[in-house]
Scaffold this motif. Structure first.
Motif: not given
Length: 154
Positions: A68-97
């Motif tokens: 917002r305040k410091a970086n100087i870069y050419e005006r741009q924005r993104y559009r994400h296309i995000v696939g479906l998450p694959a759950v790989l496992g669970h460990e120490n209260g967290a899920t690996s995805v």
């Protein structure tokens, strides 16, 4: 952990970045957390360094402040296309995805180009209120060539 809740978390992540409501982005992370942007080549070679790195919510908030305040870069924005998450496992209260992504960059003049593809390697956990947050998000880009500064989180 329900896949539908993981899809919602990924949608909120993409929406915060794509809609340029960057201040909402750090709130999707636990504190402390790990956020890193790297390449598949670095991961294959066991290299720890990345293009972008933060290990706390405060560092993510600093990234937003810099956008917002410091970086100087050419005006741009993104559009994400995000696939479906694959759950790989669970460990120490967290899920690996693992979740695939594609990001299109839209320049200020309207020009669009494929900017990045890859997978998010996440550890997701629920906070005390049951809200899912990223304890870790490693953005693994398929390629390592970026024709511009990677200022905006991927």
């Amino acid at each position: 952990m329900e896949v539908a809740r993981l899809v919602e978390l990924n949608a909120a992540y993409a929406r915060a970045i794509d809609n340029e409501t960057f201040e909402q982005w750090p709130e999707l992370f636990a504190d402390p957390c790990l956020y890193k942007v790297t390449t598949a080549e670095n991961v294959a070679k066991g290299f720890e360094s990345g293009i972008m790195y933060a290990d706390s919510r405060a560092m993510l908030q600093d990234r937003v402040s810099a956008l917002r305040k410091a970086n100087i870069y050419e005006r741009q924005r993104y559009r994400h296309i995000v696939g479906l998450p694959a759950v790989l496992g669970h460990e120490n209260g967290a899920t690996s995805v693992e979740t695939p992504f594609l990001i299109v960059r839209i320049m200020g003049d309207g020009t669009m180009a494929l900017f990045a593809t890859g997978c998010y390697h996440d550890k997701v956990a629920a906070d005390g209120a049951g809200t899912l947050r990223f304890a870790e998000r490693i953005v693994v880009c398929d390629g390592g060539r970026f024709d511009t500064l990677v200022a905006i989180p991927l």
